[in-house]
Enzyme design. Structure first.
Site, PDB file in Angstrom:
ATOM      1  N   CYS A  16       0.832  -1.213   0.150  1.00 52.87           N
ATOM      2  CA  CYS A  16      -0.124  -0.146   0.073  1.00 52.87           C
ATOM      3  C   CYS A  16       1.010   1.322   0.030  1.00 52.87           C
ATOM      4  O   CYS A  16       0.242   2.287  -0.127  1.00 52.87           O
ATOM      5  CB  CYS A  16      -0.951   0.030   1.039  1.00 52.87           C
ATOM      6  SG  CYS A  16      -2.411  -1.206   0.895  1.00 52.87           S
ATOM      7  N   LYS A  19       0.384   3.533  -2.994  1.00 52.30           N
ATOM      8  CA  LYS A  19      -0.587   4.307  -3.411  1.00 52.30           C
ATOM      9  C   LYS A  19      -0.325   5.801  -3.802  1.00 52.30           C
ATOM     10  O   LYS A  19       0.632   6.404  -3.355  1.00 52.30           O
ATOM     11  CB  LYS A  19      -1.524   4.265  -2.098  1.00 52.30           C
ATOM     12  CG  LYS A  19      -2.181   2.827  -1.910  1.00 52.30           C
ATOM     13  CD  LYS A  19      -3.026   3.125  -0.545  1.00 52.30           C
ATOM     14  CE  LYS A  19      -4.427   3.649  -0.839  1.00 52.30           C
ATOM     15  NZ  LYS A  19      -5.190   3.440   0.285  1.00 52.30           N
ATOM     16  N   SER A  48     -14.742   8.766   0.500  1.00 53.54           N
ATOM     17  CA  SER A  48     -13.537   8.419   0.729  1.00 53.54           C
ATOM     18  C   SER A  48     -13.690   6.887   1.389  1.00 53.54           C
ATOM     19  O   SER A  48     -12.744   6.592   2.235  1.00 53.54           O
ATOM     20  CB  SER A  48     -12.199   9.105   1.104  1.00 53.54           C
ATOM     21  OG  SER A  48     -12.278   9.993   0.103  1.00 53.54           O
ATOM     22  N   SER A 140      -5.862 -10.898 -16.561  1.00 53.28           N
ATOM     23  CA  SER A 140      -4.449 -10.866 -16.432  1.00 53.28           C
ATOM     24  C   SER A 140      -3.911  -9.937 -17.629  1.00 53.28           C
ATOM     25  O   SER A 140      -4.482  -9.784 -18.642  1.00 53.28           O
ATOM     26  CB  SER A 140      -3.749 -12.228 -16.592  1.00 53.28           C
ATOM     27  OG  SER A 140      -4.414 -12.795 -17.494  1.00 53.28           O
ATOM     28  N   ASP A 226     -10.737   0.599   7.524  1.00 53.72           N
ATOM     29  CA  ASP A 226      -9.054  -0.040   7.771  1.00 53.72           C
ATOM     30  C   ASP A 226      -8.070   0.705   7.404  1.00 53.72           C
ATOM     31  O   ASP A 226      -7.881   1.647   6.628  1.00 53.72           O
ATOM     32  CB  ASP A 226      -8.965  -1.502   6.768  1.00 53.72           C
ATOM     33  CG  ASP A 226      -9.159  -1.383   5.376  1.00 53.72           C
ATOM     34  OD1 ASP A 226      -9.539  -0.182   5.035  1.00 53.72           O
ATOM     35  OD2 ASP A 226      -8.917  -2.201   4.787  1.00 53.72           O
TER      36      ASP A 226
END
Length: 350
Positions: A16, A19, A48, A140, A226
């Site tokens: 993360c 980001k 958000s 993919s 989270d």
């Protein structure tokens, strides 16, 4: 003989921490039209929040989210497990129950052998199995950097979903996992992370936040999110902005992975931590004399981080017990919310 490259060597960032910085993301999204907003869309992009929620009937709403990133570790199976755990977490953060997942796969086919790519996908599938859901398809492509993640679909009762805008003044803030994943990942890239530290990093980042489903059933739990790439401060600020409240945070109460605490005091941190602070530091008031390493921890990008719960103070003991019973031993009260302009005030002790 061809040597398989380290996964992290193929990526400019990891987990993360790759980001887009929150301020830049807000600028980008400000130019994107909202489009059609049907009344059944209970949660969209307006605050958000962790996932979109679309009401089907009086009893059911679909929770939909997606998350993917570049490698945070070099072991392929661990990378897949971490990415899958992180993606499914958004369903739990809304108080929902996951139903199925779709795989998102981008791999440099000319650099990675089939076996490595298969191990990444197998790791992700193993976490989905642990969550009780199938990987029902996916997509993919051949790209320069390895990328893996999931689309996750779940269900929640429309009256029990936990929007970040539903936090209330007087609520207590409880964090489910300790901070420091970004610091550990930075140390790993510098070959400074111990074997025990690596094992802890994988342990925390592959611990499913399934406790969110149980917490979603509690009326006294008003909001959840989270903690991921924007750090604890960034995701707490999202709650503050959405609910128009002020947060008071006590640094000494925030759980931190011990080795990360040692490393950050030695100057180990991520570039994402610096970008995070540049994006929202103007909305944070730090206690006078607070050392920079504490700021680095509060902005540290968490990959597959813990749930941050906003609940009524009389329910704090029950929420903590729910966390602890589910295996989140370090869950702790870290702050509270009050009336006031959206910002976070950080002191050593609450």
């Amino acid at each position: 003989m061809t040597t398989t490259p380290r996964l992290t060597s193929l990526a400019h960032g990891g987990g993360c921490g790759c980001k887009i910085a929150p301020s830049l993301l807000r600028e980008i999204m400000s130019h994107v039209p909202a489009g059609v907003l049907p009344p059944q869309l209970l949660v969209g992009t307006e605050s958000s929040d962790d996932a979109a929620v679309y009401q089907l009937n009086d009893e059911q709403a679909v929770v939909a989210t997606t998350d993917f990133f570049t490698p945070i570790v070099d072991k392929p199976r661990d990378f897949g497990r971490i990415a899958a755990t992180n993606a499914i977490s958004d369903i739990y953060a809304m108080g929902g129950q996951p139903l199925l997942a779709l795989a998102l796969v981008g791999m440099p086919i000319d650099k990675l052998p089939v076996e490595t790519i298969s191990q990444i996908l197998e790791g992700g599938a193993s976490i989905c199995a642990e969550a009780g859901i199938p990987v029902a398809g996916g997509h993919s492509i051949d790209v320069v950097e390895p990328i893996y993640g999931l689309v996750a679909i779940g269900l929640v009762h429309p009256q029990r979903m936990k929007k970040n805008s539903s936090a209330r003044a007087g609520d207590v803030l409880i964090l489910g996992k300790p901070l420091g994943i970004g610091v550990l990942s930075a140390a790993l890239k510098k070959d400074m992370l111990s074997e025990a530290g690596y094992d802890l990093m994988v342990q925390y980042t592959t611990q499913l936040n399934r406790v969110g489903t149980a917490l979603g059933q509690l009326e006294a739990v008003h909001a959840m999110t989270d903690v991921t790439g924007f750090g604890l401060l960034g995701h707490l600020l999202e709650i503050c902005r959405a609910a128009r409240l002020r947060a008071d945070l006590g640094f000494d109460a925030v759980p931190v992975i011990p080795e990360a605490l040692e490393l950050v005091q030695q100057g180990i941190s991520t570039g994402a931590s610096t970008r995070n602070w540049a994006s929202y530091g103007g909305e944070v008031v730090l206690e006078t004399g607070m050392p920079e390493w504490q700021q680095k921890l509060l902005t540290d990008p968490q990959t597959s981080g813990g749930l941050l719960v906003s609940c009524a103070p009389e329910a704090a003991a029950q929420v903590l017990a729910t966390f602890h019973d589910a295996g989140f031993a370090q869950a702790a009260i870290v702050g509270h919310l009050t009336e006031g302009n959206p910002q976070v005030n950080v002191r050593s002790i609450l």
